[in-house]
Design an enzyme around this catalytic site. Structure first.
Site, PDB file in Angstrom:
ATOM      1  CD  GLU A   1       2.717  -5.219  -0.548  1.00 28.94           C
ATOM      2  OE1 GLU A   1       2.637  -6.373  -0.347  1.00 28.94           O
ATOM      3  OE2 GLU A   1       1.607  -4.728  -1.177  1.00 28.94           O
TER       4      GLU A   1
ATOM      5  CE  LYS B   1      -4.309  -4.928  -9.606  1.00 32.03           C
ATOM      6  NZ  LYS B   1      -3.571  -4.808  -8.736  1.00 32.03           N
TER       7      LYS B   1
HETATM    8  N1  PSU Z   1      -3.239  -6.163  -5.253  1.00 36.90           N
HETATM    9  C1  PSU Z   1      -2.398  -5.956  -6.555  1.00 36.90           C
HETATM   10  N2  PSU Z   1      -1.213  -6.672  -6.178  1.00 36.90           N
HETATM   11  C2  PSU Z   1      -0.777  -6.608  -4.945  1.00 36.90           C
HETATM   12  C3  PSU Z   1      -1.455  -7.144  -3.815  1.00 36.90           C
HETATM   13  C4  PSU Z   1      -2.705  -6.668  -3.966  1.00 36.90           C
HETATM   14  O1  PSU Z   1      -2.410  -4.516  -6.711  1.00 36.90           O
HETATM   15  O2  PSU Z   1       1.116  -7.508  -5.087  1.00 36.90           O
HETATM   16  C5  PSU Z   1      -0.706  -8.350  -2.973  1.00 36.90           C
HETATM   17  C6  PSU Z   1      -0.263  -7.678  -1.905  1.00 36.90           C
HETATM   18  O3  PSU Z   1       1.076  -7.888  -1.188  1.00 36.90           O
HETATM   19  C7  PSU Z   1      -1.600  -8.294  -0.831  1.00 36.90           C
HETATM   20  C8  PSU Z   1      -2.909  -9.355  -1.272  1.00 36.90           C
HETATM   21  O4  PSU Z   1      -1.385  -7.658   0.715  1.00 36.90           O
HETATM   22  O5  PSU Z   1      -1.396  -9.201  -2.239  1.00 36.90           O
HETATM   23  C9  PSU Z   1      -3.341  -9.932  -1.192  1.00 36.90           C
HETATM   24  O6  PSU Z   1      -3.074 -11.141  -1.218  1.00 36.90           O
HETATM   25  P1  PSU Z   1      -4.247 -12.217  -0.335  1.00 36.90           P
HETATM   26  O7  PSU Z   1      -5.791 -11.677  -1.461  1.00 36.90           O
HETATM   27  O8  PSU Z   1      -3.947 -13.695  -1.062  1.00 36.90           O
HETATM   28  O9  PSU Z   1      -4.697 -11.675   0.850  1.00 36.90           O
END
Ligand code: PSU
Ligand code: MN
Length: 303
Positions: free
Chosen positions: A24, A158
């Protein structure tokens, strides 16, 4: 339907049945990692995939075109400020010709599946946020894992998320969650969340067989790979840092898609940057495991 543009290298590898690993772009942009660690992360992930004999395929939207596989001359473009693109944003990014849409896990698995790439590596997935009962904030990553035929390799999620509910959600939507040579769902910076995975796997071949025997045509598999022991952060310190980061997030009135980048930034500051090398180490390790799985998937389809 969206038709992502594949690089020549990726298209050739797929038509020859050689292994390809999607990556990604959000983690490499300013939304995921600070400079210059983001450039190092990209290099290390690309190199480890190639060293394992697979072709890396970074996903992104560039100048309104959904892409799977970038030319090295384009890498600079994904290392800066970005517009976050989850799966639902992809058609908008195309229609409005976004200069750089950084693809999240949901957008990446959607593009990978459409392009014919079966294995995807990331750092951590999004999940059910704490307090989702009130806010309804559940990452679109989870729904995407359930609806695209891709193996996602991650270091868990996380611990600022609600990990028990994240696993419940994945159970409900029918995503097999596999522990890579490990019994617990990993918690990103730490090897164990304290929550057992439903199934432990020992080899890439097992994962390929699981992918081949799903009961739904369009559905994915999640593999949780614990961060290498030498890079793990102290779980007790981390609990404190996460609690502070979430409190800051509330106090600043941050909501929606902005929560994840905000909390990531705060964790980086609060650990004096020690979270960054840990993040690079786990991302590289996941890319290595993903390349092994991609090789096993190619072997299985050749027979
Ligand atoms: N968790 C991480 N690093 C990241 C992300 C999540 O430790 O960079 C990014 C990823 O691209 C994931 C997105 O798909 O955040 C999820 O965001 P949201 O919670 O808004 O769906
Ligand atoms: Mn959200």
């Amino acid at each position: 339907m969206i038709v992502p543009s594949r690089s020549t290298e990726v298209a050739d590898a797929l038509s020859d049945g050689r292994p390809v690993v999607a990556l990604e772009s959000t983690i490499f942009s300013h939304l995921g990692l600070p400079s210059p660690a983001n450039a190092e992360a990209l290099d290390r992930c690309m190199n480890v995939v190639r060293a394992a004999g697979a072709v890396p395929a970074v996903t992104a939207v560039l100048d309104g075109v959904a892409r799977v596989g970038l030319d090295p001359s384009e890498h600079e473009r994904i290392l800066g400020p970005a517009h976050k693109a989850a799966e639902r944003d992809l058609p908008v990014a195309v229609a409005q010709r976004w200069e750089f849409g950084a693809t999240t896990v949901s957008a990446s698995v959607a593009l990978a599946a459409t392009a014919g790439v079966s294995v995807f590596a990331t750092g951590g997935i999004g999940g059910v946020h704490r307090g989702a009962g009130a806010t309804g904030d559940i990452s679109a990553d989870l729904d995407a894992l359930a609806h695209h035929r891709v193996v996602t390799v991650c270091a868990g999620a996380k611990a600022f998320l609600d990990l028990p509910r994240t696993l419940e959600y994945l159970e409900t939507v029918g995503v097999p969650v596999l522990g890579w040579q490990h019994d617990d769902f990993p918690a990103f910076y730490t090897r164990s969340s304290g929550l057992p995975v439903p199934h432990r796997v020992e080899s890439a071949g097992e994962v390929a067989t699981i992918l081949a025997n799903r009961t739904r045509e369009r559905s994915g598999v999640l593999v949780g790979v614990p961060i290498p022991e030498s890079s793990e952060l102290d779980p007790i310190e981390l609990d404190r840092v996460l609690a502070d980061a979430l409190a800051d997030c509330d106090a600043a009135g941050i909501s929606g898609a902005a929560i994840t980048p905000f909390v990531l930034g705060r964790i980086g500051e609060a650990t004096d940057g020690r979270s960054v090398p840990a993040n690079l180490s786990l991302a590289e390790n996941n890319a290595r495991v993903a390349a092994e799985i991609a090789a096993a998937v190619s072997d299985a389809s050749a027979t």
